[in-house]
Design a protein around this motif. Sequence first.
Motif, PDB file in Angstrom:
ATOM      1  N   GLU A 134      48.767  33.127  30.904  1.00  0.00           N
ATOM      2  CA  GLU A 134      48.583  33.078  32.355  1.00  0.00           C
ATOM      3  C   GLU A 134      47.544  34.098  32.814  1.00  0.00           C
ATOM      4  OE1 GLU A 134      52.521  33.598  33.936  1.00  0.00           O
ATOM      5  OE2 GLU A 134      53.188  31.645  33.201  1.00  0.00           O
TER       6      GLU A 134
ATOM      7  N   GLU B 296      44.126  32.748  31.858  1.00  0.00           N
ATOM      8  CA  GLU B 296      43.744  31.662  32.766  1.00  0.00           C
ATOM      9  C   GLU B 296      43.299  32.200  34.116  1.00  0.00           C
ATOM     10  OE1 GLU B 296      47.160  29.098  32.726  1.00  0.00           O
ATOM     11  OE2 GLU B 296      46.614  28.226  30.789  1.00  0.00           O
ATOM     12  N   ALA B 297      43.990  33.214  34.624  1.00  0.00           N
ATOM     13  CA  ALA B 297      43.604  33.815  35.906  1.00  0.00           C
ATOM     14  C   ALA B 297      42.236  34.484  35.806  1.00  0.00           C
ATOM     15  CB  ALA B 297      44.665  34.820  36.354  1.00  0.00           C
TER      16      ALA B 297
ATOM     17  N   GLU C 111      39.856  33.782  33.624  1.00  0.00           N
ATOM     18  CA  GLU C 111      38.829  32.761  33.446  1.00  0.00           C
ATOM     19  C   GLU C 111      38.534  32.026  34.745  1.00  0.00           C
ATOM     20  OE1 GLU C 111      40.156  30.445  30.060  1.00  0.00           O
ATOM     21  OE2 GLU C 111      38.886  31.626  28.730  1.00  0.00           O
ATOM     22  N   SER C 112      39.543  31.839  35.591  1.00  0.00           N
ATOM     23  CA  SER C 112      39.285  31.162  36.860  1.00  0.00           C
ATOM     24  C   SER C 112      38.438  32.040  37.776  1.00  0.00           C
ATOM     25  CB  SER C 112      40.591  30.763  37.549  1.00  0.00           C
ATOM     26  OG  SER C 112      41.258  31.893  38.055  1.00  0.00           O
ATOM     27  N   GLN C 113      38.548  33.346  37.618  1.00  0.00           N
ATOM     28  CA  GLN C 113      37.771  34.270  38.449  1.00  0.00           C
ATOM     29  C   GLN C 113      36.395  34.557  37.852  1.00  0.00           C
ATOM     30  OE1 GLN C 113      39.779  37.956  39.232  1.00  0.00           O
ATOM     31  NE2 GLN C 113      38.190  38.708  40.580  1.00  0.00           N
ATOM     32  N   HIS C 114      36.303  34.663  36.534  1.00  0.00           N
ATOM     33  CA  HIS C 114      35.069  35.107  35.883  1.00  0.00           C
ATOM     34  C   HIS C 114      34.412  34.052  35.003  1.00  0.00           C
ATOM     35  CE1 HIS C 114      36.019  39.143  37.224  1.00  0.00           C
ATOM     36  NE2 HIS C 114      37.222  39.002  36.715  1.00  0.00           N
ATOM     37  N   GLY C 115      35.037  32.902  34.867  1.00  0.00           N
ATOM     38  CA  GLY C 115      34.496  31.870  34.001  1.00  0.00           C
ATOM     39  C   GLY C 115      35.092  31.966  32.606  1.00  0.00           C
ATOM     40  N   PRO C 116      34.845  30.940  31.791  1.00  0.00           N
ATOM     41  CA  PRO C 116      35.434  30.911  30.455  1.00  0.00           C
ATOM     42  C   PRO C 116      34.905  32.029  29.562  1.00  0.00           C
ATOM     43  CG  PRO C 116      34.042  28.986  30.831  1.00  0.00           C
ATOM     44  CD  PRO C 116      34.052  29.772  32.093  1.00  0.00           C
TER      45      PRO C 116
END
Length: 86
Positions: A48, A51-52, A54-59
């Motif tokens: 989790e 995922e958080a 990556e959603s903010q900074h990209g993969p």
Amino acid sequence: MSGGTKKFSVTIPEHLAEIVQERIGKGSFSAYVSEALLRQVERDNLRELIEAAESQHGPVDRAEVEAKRSLLRADPGVRDESGSAA
């Protein structure tokens, strides 16, 4: 673990139960299962968090991850491209 306990009835494959019983002998099956569940919760929490991020900074760049892993596995005297110790 802290706090009380709660009893659950779970169904697991017989062969898995036998493997665990062989490993722990007369040890506590419940304690073994509790430790496994705790590790899974920790993994879920980490997923989790990733995922958080990556959603903010990209993969995450897998090549960068592997490069950093190589540095961590290297000898302590090895330095990365910036001159920092690994």
